[in-house]
Each structure stands twice: as C-alpha cells, then as structure tokens.
Write an enzyme that holds these catalytic residues in place. Sequence first.
Site, PDB file in Angstrom:
ATOM      1  CG  ASN A 104      -2.095  -0.949   1.039  1.00 36.70           C
ATOM      2  OD1 ASN A 104      -2.498  -1.250  -0.088  1.00 36.70           O
ATOM      3  ND2 ASN A 104      -2.625  -1.457   2.142  1.00 36.70           N
ATOM      4  NE  ARG A 328      -7.765  -7.973   3.499  1.00 36.08           N
ATOM      5  CZ  ARG A 328      -8.873  -7.281   3.301  1.00 36.08           C
ATOM      6  NH1 ARG A 328      -9.389  -7.195   2.096  1.00 36.08           N
ATOM      7  NH2 ARG A 328      -9.466  -6.664   4.304  1.00 36.08           N
ATOM      8  CG  HIS A 329       0.593 -10.167   4.723  1.00 35.49           C
ATOM      9  ND1 HIS A 329       0.768 -10.400   6.076  1.00 35.49           N
ATOM     10  CD2 HIS A 329       0.047 -11.304   4.216  1.00 35.49           C
ATOM     11  CE1 HIS A 329       0.370 -11.629   6.363  1.00 35.49           C
ATOM     12  NE2 HIS A 329      -0.078 -12.183   5.269  1.00 35.49           N
ATOM     13  CB  CYS A 330       0.337  -3.416   3.525  1.00 35.34           C
ATOM     14  SG  CYS A 330       0.207  -2.914   5.218  1.00 35.34           S
ATOM     15  CB  VAL A 331      -0.280  -7.035  -0.832  1.00 30.92           C
ATOM     16  CG1 VAL A 331      -0.027  -6.966  -2.341  1.00 30.92           C
ATOM     17  CG2 VAL A 331       1.057  -6.945  -0.101  1.00 30.92           C
TER      18      VAL A 331
END
Length: 370
Positions: A104, A328-331
Amino acid sequence: MYREDFPLPDVTYLDSACMSLRPEKVIEKVNRYYREYPGCSGRSSHSISQKASKELEQARRKVANFIDASRGELMFTSGTTEGINTVARGLDVERVFLTEREHNSNRAVWQELGVETVNMEGLDTDFLESELREGDLLSVLHVSNLDGKVFDVEEACRIADEQGAYSLIDAAQSIPHRPFSVQSIEPDFVAFSGHKMLGPSGTGGLYVAKKVQEDLSPLKYGGGAVENSSFSGNERKSFPQGFEPGLKNIAGFTGLGAAVEYLEDIGMEKIQRHEEKLTDEIVRGLEEADVKVFCEGPGIVSVAFNSVTHGEAAQYLDRRDIKVRAGRHCVHPWFNDRNFDGTVRASLHLYNTEEDVEKFVKEVRKLSRL
Ligand SMILES: Cc1ncc(COP(=O)(O)O)c(C=O)c1O
C-alpha cells in the site's frame, strides 16, 4: 545463527518482514548518543554537537556504502513509506507503472495524488519496452512481502532508462536480506526501511541518483535545509541536506549505521543462504499438510488454512510463542482480486534457527488437522 546477539525472551520470532530484531550492538549505539553526545547535529558549534554531526555523517557513509552508493546520494527517512512519498510528491510524472504485488505504501500515495497508474502482473520486458515512455515512472518492489517473489529489477530499470522513464525500487524486503548494489541495478530511486534491517524504529533511506537530484523537490521544508533566506524566499541546500529539514533522528540513524556494520561483518551472501535453507525446510515440512502455501522466494512463507481463519491461526501460534503476522499484509488488491481474505505469514532473518522452523511447521501441521 547469531541468535545470542539479540536480546529477546525465548520466543520464535517469525515477523521480520514487518520489523526485525536488533542486536545489542545497535541498542548500545543508540544509547551512546543519549549518554555521550546528545547534541544537535549540523547546528551548534560546541564539541557535543560536532560529535553528533560527525557520527551522523559517518552513519550516512556506511549506509550509502552498503548499497554501493555515495554519501551525496542518500537521504535519511523514517522508512520506505516516506521515501516513496518523497518521490511521489516531489517528482513530476505522468503515469506510474506498478506490479499487482505492490505494498500500500507504493499504491495509496499515487491514488491520492490522482496519478494515472498502470497495473501489471509482473515485469514483462516486452510490455515495458512497448509501453514506458518519457514522463513515466516505473515504481516496483524488488522482493514481495507477501511470498518472497523476487523481481528482475535490473532488467526493468535498464528498459526504463532506455525509454527515458524514471525508475524507483521499493527495496524494503531486499536490502535487509541480500547483497544490493545501485551500481549494478542502476535505478533512479531506491526506498528502504532501517527497522527491517536490524536498525532502530522509524529509520530508513532514500537513494537518489545524482543525475535525477535536480528533478526532485523535497517533501518538507525548514531549518537546516536552507543555505540562506530572506523575507521573500530561501536558497535551499543541495541533496541530501536540502531534503532533511528539522532535527534529525540522530540516535536512530547512528544506530542504523551500526546495524549495517553488523550485517556487513556477517556478510549478505551468508545471510541470504541461511534464509534460503530455512525457507526450503518450511516449504518441505508443509508439503503434506492441508494448507495452501505461497512461497516464491527466500525468507517469506505465507500459509492459508482450510481449518481455521488466519486470525485464529495467528492467535494459536502466539499462545505457543510463535510470532507471525496474519492478514493481507498491506497488499489488499492482490487478495481482493483472488477473493480471499489473508494468510499467516512467517518471515525470517539471520537469527532464525532450525528449531524455529521445526516449531512453526509442527504447529501449522497440527492446526491444519483441527
Ligand atoms: C514491500 C514493502 N514496501 C513498503 C513497506 C513499508 O515500509 P515502512 O512501514 O517501513 O515504511 C513495507 C513494510 O512492510 C514492505 O514490506
């Protein structure tokens, strides 16, 4: 490997993609600033302040050397996010080319600024050759924080340069784990985070190649970055000092210098090999388990369960002193596109051991049978 250098209770720490542990040497270096020379760098002329300035510039030299850059090509930042924001807000670009795995931090700012984005599955050289043009920026990650996938940024930067476009590498997950040289990759910009490479929280760097320094404007303006000023204007210092106004995080950046020294003493090839070996062991260990494994490169293994949610899995592991990240690990776009809501991610660094891997594999297998 070298686990004894890192002060942390006896836990299995598998969250280094988010933040690494720090060795005693880094903690000592940070403390030394507060105890021995707690002055303003670059301002007052007394000896304490001079010592702070000297230590800060030594740290800059060490960190720049670590990526094969010169001292005049590295500005200190609070991390990868600030580095990318500096480029996004300070460079005039028409379109930005991103992969579907961008964090992100390399997506939201472009969206907020209303810059046209070209979304790519990966780095297809034919596509880049035909589509990139002057005024564009190729802004891509080197290693994915989702599954460790490594992108051929060297070839991509070469094409960007040939087409007259700029290139920015998000090296948040590569510089901490493998040898990295701006001289062989030849990007225009590289953003990275100190706290993922054994350095203090809120530290990082932005490499800006000499040839594009004049094209970039600073993110912030103020004291320390100005040569002279009048009531009507000011004369800004050149890069990097002109881009670092306000009092710097001297303790943090000198600590980052110590982190780089520590990594160099061990050797980045050795660290990479160690992580490759442990990653293979995790993937092999989970072959028979009823889980879906996402792993495309060393250091990062994401796991999706059929039996439990990623949140439940992370809580279960936490209760057994295994520290992972879930979600979602910033993806987000990558997950949303595939219609599933996240994974448990195990991410490694040099201090992880075979025991860590065995413990993780054993508990994931148990969880998959619930
Ligand atoms: C690939 C990638 N890019 C950018 C970031 C953002 O880094 P920071 O929070 O240090 O600014 C991260 C952090 O996890 C990352 O993994």
